[in-house]
Scaffold this active site. Sequence first.
Site: not given
Length: 504
Positions: A267-268
């Site tokens: 994820s980010k």
Amino acid sequence: MTRPLNLPPEHPVRVRIAPSPTGNLHVGTARTALFNYMFAKRHNGQFILRIEDTDLSRSKPEYKDNIFKSLQEIGLNWDEGPDIGGDYGPYKQSERLPVYKTWAEKLIAADFAYYSYETQAELDAAREKAQAEKRPNIYNGACRDPEIRKTLSQQPDETGQPRKPSLRFKIPKAAGTLTFKDLVRGDVSFDTALLGDFVIMKSDGTPSYNFAVVVDDITMAISHIIRGEDHISNTPRQILLYNAFETPLPQFAHVGMILASDRSKLSKRHGAVAVSDYIAQGYLPESFCNFMALMGWSPPDGEEVAALSHFIAQFSLERITHSPAVFEMDKLNFLNGKRIRTMAVPELLLLVQPYLTQFDLTHYPNERLLQILEAVREPLTRLNEFPDAVSYFFGRAIAIEATLIDEVLTGETPHQVLTAFQLEFMPTAAFDNQALLTDQLKAFTKQLKPIKVKTIMWAIRAALTGRVHGAELSTILFILGKETVAHRLNAALALCLPTEKTTS
Ligand code: GLU
């Protein structure tokens, strides 16, 4: 239930990537796109791009543009689509609403679908009740009953408005346990009793994901559905739809997810997840594809650094693992660094130039620029590291940070080194002959014994480049040329006072 018929083996290979434009092209989607692309090319098939943009509230044109551009940048060009002025546009679900409507009508006519009139509030209440009672939230099928359907349809909703129906698929009572063969995971079984009659057309007239996907995959004659394993739970619903349409099934291949190095979902917070971010940092499309190909697949010949064409020639779905792949940044950096080190320098220059806009390159002939890139590229892993690595080759003067002056240039010894360099090395240095220059530099360091070679090198490097690491010193001298070296040396000598460093 007997397994439905699969497409005959002679059916041409047609695969698709079907991203929703709710974000920039994610590495996970790009990896799935790459597997589809490799499979299509391996079998002389077609690779299709379909934008799943029926969720109008979450879809954005800029994400759609990013998806197109990113796929094109990494070389995954799609093979067909509606004609957009001589070019192929991808298919877009938002442009196919009449198709879904027609196919929904087919299901109604065959008694495989019915309208349901529950309001969102009623469905929410049913879900909360199921949650409280710790049982799965399955639609109770109330509107299968024509009487209930009629009664509900005539009641206004909570705001006094007429109810808007959604269309639901009627799961056949005899469906039982459904088993399908997944090319990556083997036999997968689902109990269809747990599915509930699901919505195929929403009350706003748009198709649900499962319905649109199946209609599209049938009408686009998709032979193999290669996608992330997060869609495996959708597959039984989709198979039931294929069966209702009496259409042979495509082959399914559900690929394991990509995890970050800490084994959590990528994820980010782990850094960039969009392909465009990696491209902007200067990861080269070839090495990025090389890297992605190895996330969940391995070439039978074990050769991990190779051109995509080499992988395509050996690609098979059987070698895709169902366990998750790990996004290893070090591997990406290794592959990209290797490419930067080994590609032809003129090609590298073309790629690096857009990163060098901060320098006025007009006074530097191509040949000089090529020498500079050759001199600095060895340790670099990304194109966006080039501006810093090459900066000291441009301009006449160089800025030297105070801490470097203090640590490397201040004191009797550096002063002695630079003075000797100015008086003894410079007058006879062969600036037009790099090999000779290298020998002269060696002789010069010997002559300054017992001063350590490192002390000598650091003083000269700091004076000429404002740093203590970088390209080969003789290469730096050769590229900078006598005039610039003399100028920077003078400037550094003025800064470098012969007072001993205070060690407090
Ligand atoms: N639109 C889906 C997604 O973005 C793809 C669905 C599919 O491949 O069947 O995940």
